[in-house]
Structure formats: structure tokens, C-alpha cells
Design a protein around this motif. Structure first.
Motif, PDB file in Angstrom:
ATOM      1  N   TYR A   1       0.834  -1.191   0.000  1.00 55.22           N
ATOM      2  CA  TYR A   1       0.000   0.000   0.000  1.00 55.22           C
ATOM      3  C   TYR A   1       0.873   1.246   0.000  1.00 55.22           C
ATOM      4  O   TYR A   1       1.953   1.269   0.599  1.00 55.22           O
ATOM      5  CB  TYR A   1      -0.929   0.015   1.221  1.00 55.22           C
ATOM      6  CG  TYR A   1      -2.102  -0.935   1.122  1.00 55.22           C
ATOM      7  CD1 TYR A   1      -1.972  -2.271   1.493  1.00 55.22           C
ATOM      8  CD2 TYR A   1      -3.337  -0.496   0.643  1.00 55.22           C
ATOM      9  CE1 TYR A   1      -3.051  -3.140   1.392  1.00 55.22           C
ATOM     10  CE2 TYR A   1      -4.415  -1.353   0.549  1.00 55.22           C
ATOM     11  CZ  TYR A   1      -4.260  -2.674   0.921  1.00 55.22           C
ATOM     12  OH  TYR A   1      -5.337  -3.538   0.821  1.00 55.22           O
TER      13      TYR A   1
ATOM     14  N   LYS B   1      -4.080  10.912   3.972  1.00 57.51           N
ATOM     15  CA  LYS B   1      -4.908  10.032   3.142  1.00 57.51           C
ATOM     16  C   LYS B   1      -4.871   8.607   3.674  1.00 57.51           C
ATOM     17  O   LYS B   1      -3.989   8.233   4.441  1.00 57.51           O
ATOM     18  CB  LYS B   1      -4.403  10.048   1.692  1.00 57.51           C
ATOM     19  CG  LYS B   1      -4.367  11.416   1.063  1.00 57.51           C
ATOM     20  CD  LYS B   1      -5.748  11.974   0.857  1.00 57.51           C
ATOM     21  CE  LYS B   1      -5.708  13.301   0.105  1.00 57.51           C
ATOM     22  NZ  LYS B   1      -7.064  13.892  -0.057  1.00 57.51           N
ATOM     23  N   GLY B   2      -5.836   7.808   3.228  1.00 51.48           N
ATOM     24  CA  GLY B   2      -5.810   6.401   3.577  1.00 51.48           C
ATOM     25  C   GLY B   2      -4.856   5.648   2.658  1.00 51.48           C
ATOM     26  O   GLY B   2      -4.489   6.138   1.590  1.00 51.48           O
ATOM     27  N   PRO B   3      -4.453   4.449   3.036  1.00 49.32           N
ATOM     28  CA  PRO B   3      -3.570   3.649   2.185  1.00 49.32           C
ATOM     29  C   PRO B   3      -4.269   3.268   0.881  1.00 49.32           C
ATOM     30  O   PRO B   3      -5.455   2.939   0.879  1.00 49.32           O
ATOM     31  CB  PRO B   3      -3.300   2.397   3.032  1.00 49.32           C
ATOM     32  CG  PRO B   3      -3.674   2.776   4.424  1.00 49.32           C
ATOM     33  CD  PRO B   3      -4.761   3.784   4.304  1.00 49.32           C
TER      34      PRO B   3
ATOM     35  N   GLN C   1     -10.324   7.506   3.397  1.00 53.00           N
ATOM     36  CA  GLN C   1      -9.307   8.496   3.756  1.00 53.00           C
ATOM     37  C   GLN C   1      -9.087   8.564   5.266  1.00 53.00           C
ATOM     38  O   GLN C   1      -8.137   9.168   5.732  1.00 53.00           O
ATOM     39  CB  GLN C   1      -9.686   9.887   3.220  1.00 53.00           C
ATOM     40  CG  GLN C   1     -10.690  10.667   4.088  1.00 53.00           C
ATOM     41  CD  GLN C   1     -12.123  10.162   3.961  1.00 53.00           C
ATOM     42  OE1 GLN C   1     -12.409   9.213   3.248  1.00 53.00           O
ATOM     43  NE2 GLN C   1     -13.034  10.832   4.663  1.00 53.00           N
TER      44      GLN C   1
ATOM     45  N   GLN D   1       0.743   5.363   0.900  1.00 51.33           N
ATOM     46  CA  GLN D   1      -0.051   6.310   1.678  1.00 51.33           C
ATOM     47  C   GLN D   1       0.579   7.692   1.645  1.00 51.33           C
ATOM     48  O   GLN D   1       1.748   7.857   2.006  1.00 51.33           O
ATOM     49  CB  GLN D   1      -0.206   5.840   3.132  1.00 51.33           C
ATOM     50  CG  GLN D   1      -1.156   6.706   3.958  1.00 51.33           C
ATOM     51  CD  GLN D   1      -1.401   6.152   5.351  1.00 51.33           C
ATOM     52  OE1 GLN D   1      -0.546   5.500   5.934  1.00 51.33           O
ATOM     53  NE2 GLN D   1      -2.593   6.402   5.910  1.00 51.33           N
TER      54      GLN D   1
END
Lengths: 114, 114
Positions: A36, A42-44, B107, A38
Motif C-alpha cells: 500500500y 490520506k488512507g492507504p 481516507q 499512503q
């Protein structure tokens, strides 16, 4: 117990170079290994994933290499660009055991310099 | 195609209070997992919901509870907040269970406990 060990903690690579991030795992039941990306705040975001029946998977500039006997896998970013500067996480789960839980590494902060 | 959406994006709570975080999965997805990401760390699995039931749970106390609704959206509830609960809470959605599912993250909700 940390089941996925990731290194290095931080990495600085020149633009155009190859970025390499390594992960090692302990649980032999793991059978799904995603990476992932990131960005701050922000999210992964899923980048690329591999299953242990193959030793390598390539998608564009991103390649996962997998060594089942050593219980290690790595992410290679070819022709690294400033936009690749982010934190990268490896992860693993044991799907065949019905275990969807992702166990994450501690992350690598990658900085690409001009 | 809407991705995973979480609300609120930021939240400040006082120690001892209760909080509810919300997640709408990616269109077509029916499985929701929740993760806690402390600053500078990888996400840690809290629990997973499928068919409105908690299917898997990580090493989190009973103060952490959740729910999945018939439309597949989900809530994470945390009671008796501690300072150590301050983190980014991530929701991930996927389609079904099994070998070929991929998890997509929202997010996140940044929770600060003061």
C-alpha cells in the motif's frame, strides 16, 4: 508480536533511481501479500499484490519479488519519480485460513530527490 | 464510482466520552473492516463485518464495538475514550470473502482525544 518486519524505516532515492523496500514475515500461513502507498492525510491505496504461487509480479514501474523459502518479499520502484514520495506499507494475510485480517509492516517513508 | 467514504474527517473528543465513526463501502462491496493507525505506525486490525455480523476481531478491548447495516455501511463505536485512542481510524471495504478479495481504504477519520 510483530509478524511482518519492514525495512528500511526511511529511504532517500534520486529521481530516476530504483527504490527497494523489504519485508519479512513469520507466519507460514500467510498467502496474500499486498503493498500500500499512503500520502499524508490520506488512507492507504492498494499498489500491487502477490500470492506465493509466483516469484515476481510487475505492474508498470512497480515490481514485487517474493521468496517463499526465505519468507521475504520486496517492492521495487523503477525510475523513481518525485510523485512516488510517500509512505509504503507491506502487509500480509492468511486467506486460505479464512483470515481476511491484514497484518501491516511499520512503513517506509520514501523521499525522491531531484 | 464512489470509493470508500468515511465521516467525519476530523474529530476532537474529551477523555471518557464516546464516539461513533461512519463508513460507506465502495460501490458493490459488502464487507467492511476497521483499522486503527497510530502516528508513524502501520494500521492495526480492529474487526471485520460481513452479512451484518462481526466475523473477525483483533486485539482491541470491548470498548471498541461496531455494527453493519443492511446497506453494508458500518459504524465504529468507542466508549470511555482514552488519550491513547487518538489515531487515524481507517475503514476498508472488499467484495465477499476469500482468496481473491482486495481491500480498498477510505481516507480515514482523525480522532484526537484530549
Amino acid at each position: 508480536q510483530q509478524q511482518v518486519k519492514q525495512s528500511p524505516q526511511s529511504l532517500i532515492v534520486q529521481k530516476g533511481g530504483i527504490s527497494i523496500i523489504n519485508c519479512a514475515y513469520e507466519n507460514t500461513a500467510f498467502d496474500y501479500f499486498p503493498w500500500y502507498q499512503q500520502f499524508p492525510g490520506k488512507g492507504p491505496a492498494l499498489l500491487i499484490a502477490i500470492r506465493p504461487d509466483v516469484s515476481e509480479k510487475k505492474e508498470g514501474r512497480f515490481t514485487i519479488s517474493f521468496n517463499k523459502s526465505a519468507k521475504q518479499f520486496s517492492l521495487h520502484i523503477m525510475d523513481s519519480q518525485p510523485g512516488d514520495s510517500a509512505t509504503y506499507f507491506c502487509a500480509a494475510s492468511a486467506r486460505r485460513q479464512g483470515n481476511e485480517k491484514l497484518t501491516f509492516g511499520t512503513g517506509t517513508r520514501l523521499t525522491i530527490i531531484p | 464510482d464512489a470509493g470508500v467514504t468515511q465521516s467525519p474527517t476530523h474529530l476532537i473528543k474529551t477523555r471518557g466520552q464516546q464516539v461513533t465513526l461512519r463508513c460507506s463501502p465502495k460501490s458493490g462491496h459488502d464487507t467492511v473492516s476497521w483499522y486503527q493507525q497510530a502516528l508513524g505506525q502501520g494500521p492495526q486490525f480492529i474487526f471485520q463485518y460481513y452479512e451484518e455480523e462481526e466475523r473477525q476481531r483483533g486485539n482491541f478491548p470491548d470498548r471498541f464495538s461496531g455494527h453493519q447495516f443492511p446497506n453494508y455501511s458500518s459504524e465504529l463505536n468507542v466508549n470511555a475514550l482514552l488519550l491513547g485512542d487518538s489515531a487515524l481510524y481507517l475503514c476498508a471495504s472488499s467484495l465477499g470473502l476469500g482468496l481473491n478479495t482486495e481491500a480498498f481504504f477510505g481516507q480515514g477519520t482523525r480522532l484526537t482525544v484530549v
